[in-house]
Design an enzyme around this catalytic site. Structure first.
Site, PDB file in Angstrom:
ATOM      1  CE  LYS A   1      -3.787  -2.367   2.329  1.00 49.34           C
ATOM      2  NZ  LYS A   1      -4.536  -2.657   3.560  1.00 49.34           N
TER       3      LYS A   1
ATOM      4  CD  GLN B   1      -3.324  -4.124   6.666  1.00 47.56           C
ATOM      5  OE1 GLN B   1      -3.478  -3.104   5.991  1.00 47.56           O
ATOM      6  NE2 GLN B   1      -3.705  -5.305   6.229  1.00 47.56           N
TER       7      GLN B   1
ATOM      8  CG  ASP C   1      -9.755   0.045   5.031  1.00 46.67           C
ATOM      9  OD1 ASP C   1      -9.483  -0.455   3.928  1.00 46.67           O
ATOM     10  OD2 ASP C   1      -9.027  -0.058   6.033  1.00 46.67           O
TER      11      ASP C   1
HETATM   12  N1  GUN Z   1      -6.484  -6.487   6.528  1.00 49.48           N
HETATM   13  C1  GUN Z   1      -6.743  -7.300   5.483  1.00 49.48           C
HETATM   14  N2  GUN Z   1      -7.420  -6.631   4.519  1.00 49.48           N
HETATM   15  C2  GUN Z   1      -7.588  -5.366   4.962  1.00 49.48           C
HETATM   16  C3  GUN Z   1      -8.182  -4.211   4.405  1.00 49.48           C
HETATM   17  O1  GUN Z   1      -8.730  -4.189   3.303  1.00 49.48           O
HETATM   18  N3  GUN Z   1      -8.114  -3.083   5.171  1.00 49.48           N
HETATM   19  C4  GUN Z   1      -7.557  -3.072   6.395  1.00 49.48           C
HETATM   20  N4  GUN Z   1      -7.565  -1.929   7.079  1.00 49.48           N
HETATM   21  N5  GUN Z   1      -6.992  -4.132   6.948  1.00 49.48           N
HETATM   22  C5  GUN Z   1      -7.003  -5.271   6.223  1.00 49.48           C
END
Ligand code: GUN
Length: 295
Positions: A54, A98, A121
């Site tokens: 990311k 995350q 998100d």
């Molecule tokens: N952990 C696994 N997938 C995601 C996601 O799409 N967003 C976040 N914040 N954590 C994750």
């Protein structure tokens, strides 16, 4: 017949190029770029690799990216204070915490503390509610469902009046994509059925689907004879079924028996290289839209 492959790898590259261009235009006009903070708590290897990707993608697009790594034993109070700091930082347009978080932290409390207008998100209940209302109310679409919708639209699949069957009812994929496809508007306006572990006859429902979205997390759940000839199949499953002895890398399979399904479907996503690359791409687009709205 062999189905047309819907390549998330290729489509996400094209969308990232579009985003990059918009970032450059924003910079030329305003001198500003989108700001994203990624908060990683602890050292979960899978989370580290997701966050690294990311961060790298955001930097490649020219975003102002803050990677805020916190120790495993950070208190909930301190984490909430950190989120409050970024909520009030005008340079930050998107906040991503995350998941999963360590056990001593209530992840609901943390996600609900993020300003809904920086919740890229789209996990905050306010954004879930906005998605349900649809239209102008929507600020952010959740990333994986938004990626799925892009794949459907950019593959040239007609959605208006189409029978969409969604396998799985998770909050992250099944429920939101079902709601999005049922809304009025371009890339939607479909008739949607959600099937799940409580459904009596999965096969009968899947066989009706012009667009089949499978997000169950069960390898090879969908049998080739369940697929309507010529339909569009979107496989969201990422199942680790073993390890490649030579490379040590995980062998991934989707929820659909791809080798046989591609002989029946009209269009189909592979695993890997289908839905996967789209999720980060949509996170970047959400951050850009948030920055554009704030200006
Ligand atoms: N952990 C696994 N997938 C995601 C996601 O799409 N967003 C976040 N914040 N954590 C994750």
């Amino acid at each position: 017949m062999t189905a047309e492959l819907i390549s998330g790898t290729e489509i996400s590259k094209a969308i990232l190029e579009e985003i990059k261009q918009e970032v450059n235009e924003m910079k030329d006009k305003t001198g500003k770029v989108p700001g994203l903070v990624t908060i990683l708590v602890g050292e979960n290897p899978a989370s580290i690799s997701y966050v690294t990707l990311k961060v790298r993608t955001a930097l490649n697009l020219g975003f102002n990216e803050i990677q805020d790594n916190q120790p495993e034993d950070i208190s909930q109070e301190d984490l909430l204070a950190l989120i409050d700091k970024y909520n009030n930082d005008p340079e930050i347009n998107g906040i991503l915490v995350q998941l999963p978080l360590p056990k001593h932290i209530d992840d609901k409390k943390v996600l609900n503390a993020i300003d809904p207008d920086k919740d890229v998100d789209a996990f905050h209940p306010v954004n879930v509610g906005r998605l349900m209302i649809g239209g102008d109310e929507v600020r952010f679409l959740p990333c994986t469902p938004a990626g799925i919708q892009e794949l459907i639209v950019r593959s040239g699949t007609e959605t208006k009046g189409a029978e969409v069957v969604v396998v799985g009812r998770s909050n992250i994929v099944g429920k939101p994509i079902a709601m999005m496809m049922a809304q009025k508007g371009v890339g939607a306006n479909s008739t949607v059925t959600i099937v799940h572990t409580g459904t009596q006859d999965l096969a009968t429902h899947c066989k009706r689907a012009d667009i089949l979205v499978v997000a169950a997390g069960v390898p090879n759940l969908v049998k080739p004879e369940w697929i309507k000839p010529g339909s569009t199949v979107i496989d969201v499953g990422v199942n680790r079924i073993g390890k490649n002895e030579k490379t040590g890398k995980a062998i991934l399979r989707g929820d659909v028996d791809f080798a046989k399904a591609k002989e029946i479907a009209g269009k189909i996503t592979p695993v890997p290289g289908g839905v996967g690359p789209m999720t980060i791409c949509m996170l970047m687009r959400n951050t850009l839209r948030s920055a554009q709205r704030s200006m």
